[in-house]
Design a protein around this motif. Structure first.
Motif, PDB file in Angstrom:
ATOM      1  N   UNK A 174       2.197   6.044  10.115  1.00  0.00           N
ATOM      2  CA  UNK A 174       3.090   6.000   9.393  1.00  0.00           C
ATOM      3  C   UNK A 174       1.988   5.258   8.007  1.00  0.00           C
ATOM      4  N   UNK A 175       1.105   4.501   7.674  1.00  0.00           N
ATOM      5  CA  UNK A 175       0.489   3.779   7.123  1.00  0.00           C
ATOM      6  C   UNK A 175      -0.743   4.493   7.012  1.00  0.00           C
ATOM      7  N   UNK A 176      -1.744   5.404   8.153  1.00  0.00           N
ATOM      8  CA  UNK A 176      -2.319   6.510   7.700  1.00  0.00           C
ATOM      9  C   UNK A 176      -2.416   7.490   7.186  1.00  0.00           C
ATOM     10  N   UNK A 177      -0.692   8.205   7.214  1.00  0.00           N
ATOM     11  CA  UNK A 177      -0.546   9.335   6.756  1.00  0.00           C
ATOM     12  C   UNK A 177      -0.261   8.675   5.446  1.00  0.00           C
ATOM     13  N   UNK A 178       0.500   8.311   4.875  1.00  0.00           N
ATOM     14  CA  UNK A 178       0.156   7.685   3.242  1.00  0.00           C
ATOM     15  C   UNK A 178      -0.922   7.474   2.997  1.00  0.00           C
ATOM     16  N   UNK A 206      -5.652   0.901  14.236  1.00  0.00           N
ATOM     17  CA  UNK A 206      -5.599  -0.355  15.736  1.00  0.00           C
ATOM     18  C   UNK A 206      -4.035  -0.129  16.397  1.00  0.00           C
ATOM     19  N   UNK A 207      -3.057  -0.092  15.457  1.00  0.00           N
ATOM     20  CA  UNK A 207      -1.576  -0.123  15.220  1.00  0.00           C
ATOM     21  C   UNK A 207      -1.311   1.523  16.713  1.00  0.00           C
ATOM     22  N   UNK A 208      -2.362   2.563  15.910  1.00  0.00           N
ATOM     23  CA  UNK A 208      -1.809   3.309  17.164  1.00  0.00           C
ATOM     24  C   UNK A 208      -2.204   3.660  18.130  1.00  0.00           C
ATOM     25  N   UNK A 209      -3.444   2.596  18.561  1.00  0.00           N
ATOM     26  CA  UNK A 209      -4.254   2.447  19.636  1.00  0.00           C
ATOM     27  C   UNK A 209      -3.298   2.059  20.674  1.00  0.00           C
ATOM     28  N   UNK A 243      12.293   1.064  26.481  1.00  0.00           N
ATOM     29  CA  UNK A 243      11.743   0.411  27.626  1.00  0.00           C
ATOM     30  C   UNK A 243      10.154   0.832  26.499  1.00  0.00           C
ATOM     31  N   UNK A 244       9.705   1.471  25.865  1.00  0.00           N
ATOM     32  CA  UNK A 244       8.441   2.047  25.572  1.00  0.00           C
ATOM     33  C   UNK A 244       9.144   1.461  23.706  1.00  0.00           C
ATOM     34  N   UNK A 245      10.383   1.341  23.487  1.00  0.00           N
ATOM     35  CA  UNK A 245      10.391   1.272  22.521  1.00  0.00           C
ATOM     36  C   UNK A 245       9.869   0.431  21.019  1.00  0.00           C
ATOM     37  N   UNK A 246       8.985  -0.109  21.520  1.00  0.00           N
ATOM     38  CA  UNK A 246       8.059  -1.458  20.856  1.00  0.00           C
ATOM     39  C   UNK A 246       6.975  -0.997  21.004  1.00  0.00           C
ATOM     40  N   UNK A 247       6.576  -0.031  21.737  1.00  0.00           N
ATOM     41  CA  UNK A 247       4.948   0.249  21.434  1.00  0.00           C
ATOM     42  C   UNK A 247       5.602   1.355  20.579  1.00  0.00           C
ATOM     43  N   UNK A 248       6.640   2.158  20.768  1.00  0.00           N
ATOM     44  CA  UNK A 248       6.687   3.400  20.162  1.00  0.00           C
ATOM     45  C   UNK A 248       6.398   2.706  18.726  1.00  0.00           C
ATOM     46  N   UNK A 249       7.442   1.804  18.272  1.00  0.00           N
ATOM     47  CA  UNK A 249       7.808   1.301  16.560  1.00  0.00           C
ATOM     48  C   UNK A 249       6.404   1.057  15.940  1.00  0.00           C
ATOM     49  N   UNK A 250       5.487   0.004  17.326  1.00  0.00           N
ATOM     50  CA  UNK A 250       4.119  -0.165  16.682  1.00  0.00           C
ATOM     51  C   UNK A 250       3.140   1.191  16.034  1.00  0.00           C
ATOM     52  N   UNK A 251       3.480   1.815  17.082  1.00  0.00           N
ATOM     53  CA  UNK A 251       2.629   3.400  16.522  1.00  0.00           C
ATOM     54  C   UNK A 251       2.992   4.552  15.441  1.00  0.00           C
ATOM     55  N   UNK A 252       4.159   4.474  15.425  1.00  0.00           N
ATOM     56  CA  UNK A 252       4.984   4.590  14.145  1.00  0.00           C
ATOM     57  C   UNK A 252       4.040   3.922  13.152  1.00  0.00           C
ATOM     58  N   UNK A 253       4.644   3.162  13.561  1.00  0.00           N
ATOM     59  CA  UNK A 253       4.032   2.240  11.171  1.00  0.00           C
ATOM     60  C   UNK A 253       2.202   2.190  11.860  1.00  0.00           C
ATOM     61  N   UNK A 254       1.818   2.213  12.418  1.00  0.00           N
ATOM     62  CA  UNK A 254       0.344   2.634  12.371  1.00  0.00           C
ATOM     63  C   UNK A 254       0.255   3.805  11.544  1.00  0.00           C
ATOM     64  N   UNK A 302       0.741  -1.306   0.343  1.00  0.00           N
ATOM     65  CA  UNK A 302       0.244   0.397   0.080  1.00  0.00           C
ATOM     66  C   UNK A 302       0.747   0.730   0.315  1.00  0.00           C
ATOM     67  N   UNK A 303       1.632   1.552   0.800  1.00  0.00           N
ATOM     68  CA  UNK A 303       3.094   2.454   1.031  1.00  0.00           C
ATOM     69  C   UNK A 303       3.844   2.620  -0.646  1.00  0.00           C
ATOM     70  N   UNK A 304       3.782   1.546  -0.821  1.00  0.00           N
ATOM     71  CA  UNK A 304       5.179   1.156  -2.207  1.00  0.00           C
ATOM     72  C   UNK A 304       4.447   2.096  -3.353  1.00  0.00           C
TER      73      UNK A 304
END
Lengths: 348, 296
Positions: A318-322, B104-107, A305-316, A265-267
């Motif tokens: 990025x997806x939405x913004x794209x 869902x990822x963001x939430x 410590x919160x890097x994993x959560x942050x990674x998922x958030x940034x992924x989501x 989708x991003x590509x």
């Protein structure tokens, strides 16, 4: 998008060619040569990132054929990759040569993909997406609970792949193996798209009834799209298994399916170069985050410590913004940039 | 032995009533906007965590906290619809699906950033002593959960049947253009349906938090909604209610059977999806859904 300056085709065959101009051929040749030279300059860590990217390219190119070109949404690709990984691992462990187990992994995934693609004749759009989601979860369950075959949550350990006695046991060595497969896959997918089966896929995507009226066999078309796409997923899985030399069910969860979908989708849906760009982007995203968090670690000590959560958030995010701002994907932006420079400085 | 299965049945009904609530939210969104919401489970999770933060961390009394959570979920619904979904009106299925997956990822990540990944427990709201129904011990929380879900369903059925707004929503679901030409603000209806979906999911989250405690894996509940809505029919409220209950019961009983007969553990995770595949093969429009017929 044809009709570049100075290109005049005198036959349909020439127009449908893979590389319409000599310039394009030279550029691609140079790019490939540069890729081949990469391990000479980069250190092991960066070569390992390149390996992961190339494996992602194979899977994404396959999924793009199914979802982008043929219009069938698959949320089960992570599991198909897993089927390929497990099948090839079992084949290697029972003494098959690597090339055969690569094929075995691909074919096992293709068979699985076609079984779960069977409902695609009756189901469309979101119903199919939900059916493939079910496939993902059922296969995941099998990976975890068919302990006799898959080792359950303990996983399977493998040796480095060997071809004719040559062992691909370092990152650099296996890089060339993966690169060769990836180039073959990308060229293969590009060829499928420009020839009859690919055009049939596009017809099915754009309007299934019109496609059927035009003489496209819907069932065969959709099923072969599922088959080819899952085959490539299986190949990616086999390479992944032999590259990491350890597989367990967690690696092939729904997160993997989602990240493959995010790649295409991003590509850019339905474009070969889009799948490549998306695979590069999505694989590099967590690496960039790691870099950034390394820089910020001095400021926020509890960041890791919160890097994993942050990674998922940034992924989501990025997806939405794209999807909102660049719905056609990176491939489209790339075309726009090329078009801009073609007319520079006379762009209007 | 029989008692064990009866216990499973009761558990199934309670879990099923929460599935029904989440499915209700899903169906309302799907009916009005044709969006397949993959973030339904995360909406439930956010609701549960906000209620937890209010009751435990901010020491607000439970009833007030519950009402505040409902208020928060209305705002959340509006924000999500306005920021993420509205720009994608008219885009392809896959884009809309992917945007809800991104959501869902963001939430999920926000919840993990604020509250970590450990299990958090709600304070006791209802007494712990079991009530006996037909000789079976049933926890009062279960009864409250079941009753609350039933009330919500009854309320929304009446709302859709008789209120002006409910009728406008049904009109939008039936034909967007016709609804628009009759003076219904279709975009407002979209926003409203996201609000309602958020509210019912939040209620589900709060109930679930009172039963089991909450953790960051709660979002996977959202995946269970698919078997429920497909069984009931994607665009039927009654279907969501019945489908959720059936899937809840089925999954618990199948799990018990698999443990007893086949010695398989963890069959709960997958039983509902096996049923899903079977339904899709036989009757994709579900028990009460609209059967779309294509003519050339």
């Amino acid at each position: 998008m044809r009709g570049k300056c100075g290109l005049f085709f005198s036959s349909y065959r020439a127009e449908a060619g893979l590389f319409p101009s000599a310039f394009q051929k030279t550029c691609l040749g140079l790019f490939l040569a540069a890729l081949c030279a990469c391990p000479l300059v980069l250190d092991t860590y960066h070569v390992s990132i390149l390996n992961v990217i190339l494996i992602a390219v194979i899977g994404a190119a396959g999924l793009n054929l199914l979802t982008g070109v043929c219009g069938q949404i698959s949320l089960g690709h992570g599991a198909f990759v897993g089927v390929g990984a497990y099948a090839s691992a079992l084949a290697t462990l029972s003494g098959w040569p690597f090339v055969l187990s690569l094929l075995a992994g691909g074919l096992a995934a293709a068979a699985t993909g076609m079984v779960f693609g069977l409902p695609s004749l009756r189901l469309k759009g979101i119903y199919l997406a939900i059916a493939t989601l079910a496939a993902q979860l059922i296969l995941e369950y099998l990976f975890l609970h068919a302990t006799a075959l898959t080792g359950g949550s303990n996983g399977l350990a493998l040796d480095a792949p060997q071809i004719l006695g040559f062992s691909f046991n370092t990152d650099t060595r296996i890089f060339y193996l993966i690169l060769a497969v990836a180039v073959a896959v990308v060229l293969g997918v590009a060829n499928i798209i420009r020839t009859r089966p690919g055009r049939a896929f596009v017809a099915i995507r754009d309007h299934h009834l019109s496609a059927e009226i035009a003489g496209v066999n819907l069932f065969a078309g959709k099923l072969s799209a599922f088959g080819v796409s899952a085959f490539l997923a299986g190949v990616a899985g086999c390479l992944w298994a032999h590259y990491t030399m350890f597989i367990n069910p967690e690696q092939f969860g729904i997160t993997l399916s989602i990240s493959y979908l995010a790649m295409i989708v991003i590509g850019g849906l339905g474009s070969v170069i889009g799948a490549i760009m998306g695979a590069v982007f999505i694989t590099l995203l967590p690496e960039l985050l790691n870099l950034a968090s390394g820089g910020l670690a001095g400021l926020f000590p509890d960041m890791s410590a919160s890097l994993n959560a942050l990674r998922e958030g940034v992924f989501g995010l990025t997806l939405i913004l794209f999807l909102i701002f660049e719905p056609e994907g990176l491939a489209h932006r790339w075309r726009l940039i090329k078009a801009y420079w073609k007319l520079y400085p006379f762009a209007h | 032995m029989l008692e064990y299965y009866l216990q499973l049945l009761v558990n199934g009904l309670v879990v099923g009533s929460i599935y029904s609530l989440v499915a209700l939210g899903f169906v309302i969104i799907y009916k009005a906007t044709k969006v397949v919401n993959f973030a339904q489970g995360e909406l439930l999770m956010v609701g549960a965590y906000v209620c937890y933060a209010l009751t435990v961390q901010a020491q607000v009394p439970f009833v007030a906290a519950f009402l505040l959570t409902l208020g928060f979920s209305v705002v959340l619904g509006l924000a999500v619809e306005r920021l993420a979904l509205r720009p994608l009106i008219g885009e392809a299925h896959i884009s809309v699906i992917m945007v809800t997956i991104g959501l869902s990822s963001v939430l999920k990540s926000l919840v993990q950033l604020f509250w970590g990944t450990n299990i958090q427990v709600f304070p006791e709201v209802l007494p712990n002593t079991p009530v006996f129904i037909a000789g079976m011990p049933v926890s009062p929380v279960y009864i409250a959960a079941f009753a609350l879900s039933f009330l919500l369903f009854a309320g929304f059925s009446l709302f859709f049947k008789y209120s002006r707004l409910g009728i406008a929503m049904r009109a939008t679901a039936f034909d967007q253009q016709a609804a628009q030409s009759m003076g219904i603000g279709v975009k407002n209806i979209f926003a409203l349906s996201w609000c309602i979906a958020c509210v019912v999911s939040c209620v589900g989250g709060v109930i679930l938090g009172n039963i089991n405690g909450i953790n960051a894996q709660l979002g996977y509940m959202g995946l269970k909604v698919f078997p429920a809505v497909i069984l009931g029919g994607l665009d039927s409220l009654l279907g969501a209610a019945v489908g959720g209950l059936i899937i809840g019961v089925l999954e618990n009983v199948c799990d018990g059977l698999a443990k007893d007969v086949l010695n398989l553990s963890g069959f709960k995770e997958v039983a509902a999806f096996v049923v899903l595949v079977v339904i899709l093969m036989i009757r994709p429009y579900g028990l009460f859904g609209t059967h779309e017929i294509e003519r050339v």
